[in-house]
Design an enzyme around this catalytic site. Structure first.
Site, PDB file in Angstrom:
ATOM      1  N   THR A 219       0.796  -1.317  -0.163  1.00 28.55           N
ATOM      2  CA  THR A 219       0.001  -0.136  -0.006  1.00 28.55           C
ATOM      3  C   THR A 219       0.979   1.455   0.023  1.00 28.55           C
ATOM      4  OG1 THR A 219      -1.702  -1.253   1.348  1.00 28.55           O
ATOM      5  CG2 THR A 219      -1.938   1.210   0.992  1.00 28.55           C
ATOM      6  N   VAL A 220       1.923   1.435   1.116  1.00 25.60           N
ATOM      7  CA  VAL A 220       2.544   2.458   0.959  1.00 25.60           C
ATOM      8  C   VAL A 220       3.845   2.486  -0.129  1.00 25.60           C
ATOM      9  CG1 VAL A 220       4.096   3.979   2.717  1.00 25.60           C
ATOM     10  CG2 VAL A 220       2.148   2.490   3.506  1.00 25.60           C
TER      11      VAL A 220
ATOM     12  N   ILE B 122       0.190  13.711   8.169  1.00 21.59           N
ATOM     13  CA  ILE B 122       0.428  14.899   9.015  1.00 21.59           C
ATOM     14  C   ILE B 122       1.722  15.032   9.454  1.00 21.59           C
ATOM     15  CG2 ILE B 122      -0.589  16.008  11.366  1.00 21.59           C
ATOM     16  CD1 ILE B 122      -2.796  13.950  11.492  1.00 21.59           C
TER      17      ILE B 122
ATOM     18  N   GLY C  34      -7.790   0.603   2.403  1.00 24.81           N
ATOM     19  CA  GLY C  34      -6.491   0.672   2.597  1.00 24.81           C
ATOM     20  C   GLY C  34      -5.838   1.311   3.669  1.00 24.81           C
TER      21      GLY C  34
ATOM     22  N   GLU D 216      -4.234  -2.137   9.295  1.00 23.16           N
ATOM     23  CA  GLU D 216      -2.896  -2.961   8.958  1.00 23.16           C
ATOM     24  C   GLU D 216      -3.141  -4.304   8.674  1.00 23.16           C
ATOM     25  OE1 GLU D 216       0.386  -1.760  10.270  1.00 23.16           O
ATOM     26  OE2 GLU D 216      -0.926  -0.040  10.143  1.00 23.16           O
TER      27      GLU D 216
ATOM     28  N   ASP E 146      -1.325  -0.471  17.359  1.00 28.05           N
ATOM     29  CA  ASP E 146      -0.573   0.636  16.582  1.00 28.05           C
ATOM     30  C   ASP E 146      -0.401   1.823  16.918  1.00 28.05           C
ATOM     31  OD1 ASP E 146      -0.254   1.422  13.486  1.00 28.05           O
ATOM     32  OD2 ASP E 146      -1.833   2.783  14.149  1.00 28.05           O
TER      33      ASP E 146
ATOM     34  N   LYS F   3       2.900   4.362  18.196  1.00 31.01           N
ATOM     35  CA  LYS F   3       3.006   5.793  17.798  1.00 31.01           C
ATOM     36  C   LYS F   3       3.222   6.655  18.940  1.00 31.01           C
ATOM     37  CE  LYS F   3       0.183   4.975  13.477  1.00 31.01           C
ATOM     38  NZ  LYS F   3      -1.056   4.705  13.046  1.00 31.01           N
TER      39      LYS F   3
ATOM     40  N   GLY G 247      -3.709   5.483   4.951  1.00 28.39           N
ATOM     41  CA  GLY G 247      -3.929   5.522   3.283  1.00 28.39           C
ATOM     42  C   GLY G 247      -2.735   5.297   2.610  1.00 28.39           C
TER      43      GLY G 247
HETATM   44  N1  HSE Z   1      -3.422   1.039  10.122  1.00 28.91           N
HETATM   45  C1  HSE Z   1      -2.954   2.365  10.512  1.00 28.91           C
HETATM   46  C2  HSE Z   1      -4.303   3.117  10.750  1.00 28.91           C
HETATM   47  C3  HSE Z   1      -2.324   2.848   9.194  1.00 28.91           C
HETATM   48  O1  HSE Z   1      -5.363   2.952  10.668  1.00 28.91           O
HETATM   49  O2  HSE Z   1      -3.919   4.282  11.274  1.00 28.91           O
HETATM   50  C4  HSE Z   1      -1.431   4.218   9.576  1.00 28.91           C
HETATM   51  O3  HSE Z   1      -0.476   3.913  10.506  1.00 28.91           O
END
Ligand code: HSE
Length: 406
Positions: free
Chosen positions: A11-12, A131, A182, A185, A196, A200, A301
């Site tokens: 995706t990325v 961001i 998309g 994860e 996740d 962060k 995304g």
């Molecule tokens: N799965 C993560 C989200 C992707 O939904 O924010 C971005 O880190």
């Protein structure tokens, strides 16, 4: 000309190639030189895709090519991303990544290697998708003592909670849509269980406080227990349920406590995070000089995330063999036990035990919902986490509970 290699065409990775192609002229101008993809590393082949002739299956081809100056690691996960990143930095190549798992687990070590080799390890895309937050924390906000960094840091769960709130959608359907768009994860457990955003907030707190916050120390709860009934109460309270990831620094006299956690919170409609809906993310920062600031935008995304990765590529190209100093030491930041954190809570209890619950939890407010006649909702006074947990155990009949953001 600078040649780059992209590790992972998911995706990325495919977004990175698209951003570079779409904005090629602009990116070249801003970089001061042409930036071109030489290799894309993936286990798969992509017949018919324009990048097929750049596909390689062996990382050593990239590592041993002196023409490759910047490596984009968008594979995700620790293995083999950690080994590849380390090897690339040690070979004097800068690395730009969206891989929050790797940055949270080995960020300070990889930054040290980058520093020793006069190259850069850049990870703007690891938190909050497109961001800008890593760069502002590391440059614009360096004059401030930051006492709070709280955010909606997961697009998938914010999308699910928004669909549940606005459309009464079912949890499973909303998750499926987020996956199709998309955002999620590969294993959506990382989103819905909060792993996740835990990575962060560990990264953001490490940058805010300059020492390493171990993600394993961050108390983490996901959104799987949030029910449509909880959302009815939230609406009645003019609040919204949000999965918040937060880091706090609390100073009392000469003692400073640091807290970090991920959990669903009720957010009041006057708070700027209340209106952050859908896949959008936001990071709210409070500094002792700055006051409040909020960074808001597309949090997941392909293209938003790729935009942040390519922004780092431009920075890496501009800096060449000059290391950008990043305020993140390998020394561990000791977090205070979550038990001592104080806040109000919301809880639902059987209507038959209303008075008892009001007394036990120092109720500030009791509310009812017409369609739920057998229960009441209570907003407690300020309690420590431990007091709330102990009283809940004593009471024994709590239907659900959500923390309230202050
Ligand atoms: N799965 C993560 C989200 C992707 O939904 O924010 C971005 O880190």
């Amino acid at each position: 000309m600078v040649k780059i290699a992209v590790l992972g065409y998911g995706t990325v990775g495919s977004g990175v190639v698209q951003v570079l192609n779409t904005n090629q002229e602009l990116i070249d101008k801003k970089s001061g030189t042409e930036v071109r993809v030489k290799y894309v590393l993936d286990l798969r082949d992509f017949p018919g895709d324009p990048i097929q002739d750049k596909i390689v299956h062996d990382f050593n081809v990239i590592l041993n090519d002196p023409e490759v100056q910047v490596v984009v690691e968008v594979m995700g996960g620790l293995k083999p991303a950690y080994d590849f990143t380390k090897a690339a930095l040690e070979a004097g190549k800068s690395v730009c990544t969206s891989n929050k798992e790797l940055v949270a687990a080995h960020g300070s070590e990889l930054l040290d290697i980058a520093r020793s080799k006069n190259v850069n390890y850049l990870f703007e895309a690891s938190c909050g998708g497109g961001i800008p937050i890593i760069r502002p924390l590391n440059s614009s906000l360096t004059a401030d003592d930051i006492d709070e960094i709280s955010g909606i840091l997961n697009g998938t769960t914010n999308y699910i909670l928004t669909e549940m709130t606005e459309k009464g959608a079912d949890f499973a359907d909303a998750l499926k849509e987020a996956q199709e768009l998309g955002y999620a994860e590969r294993n959506p457990e990382a989103d819905v269980e909060g792993y996740d955003p835990c990575r962060k907030i560990a990264i953001l707190s490490s940058l805010a406080y300059g020492k390493t916050v171990h993600y394993e120390d961050v108390y983490t709860e996901g959104i799987t227990k949030v029910s449509p009934e909880d959302i009815l109460y939230a609406k009645k309270l003019k609040m919204a349920v949000k999965l918040l990831a937060s880091g706090h620094k609390v100073t009392n006299g000469d003692k400073t406590n640091y807290y970090a956690m991920v959990a669903p919170f009720l957010v009041d409609k006057h708070h700027p995070l209340y209106s952050v809906n859908g896949v959008f993310n936001a990071v709210f920062v409070h500094g002792n000089m700055l006051g409040d600031a909020m960074f808001y935008g597309s949090g997941a995304g392909s293209l938003p995330t790729a935009s942040a990765v390519v922004g780092d590529v431009v920075d890496a190209v501009r800096h060449g063999n000059r290391n950008i100093s990043i305020f993140w030491d390998s020394e561990k930041l000791e977090l205070s036990p979550n038990d001592t954190a104080t806040r109000p809570f919301f809880l639902r209890v059987p209507a038959s035990r209303k008075e008892e619950a009001e007394k036990l939890f120092n109720a500030e407010k009791t509310i009812t919902i017409d369609t739920l006649p057998n229960e009441v909702g209570i907003v407690t006074g300020i309690l420590t986490e431990k007091e709330f947990a102990d009283r809940s155990e004593t009471f024994g009949d709590v239907i659900s509970r959500i923390r309230i953001n202050q």
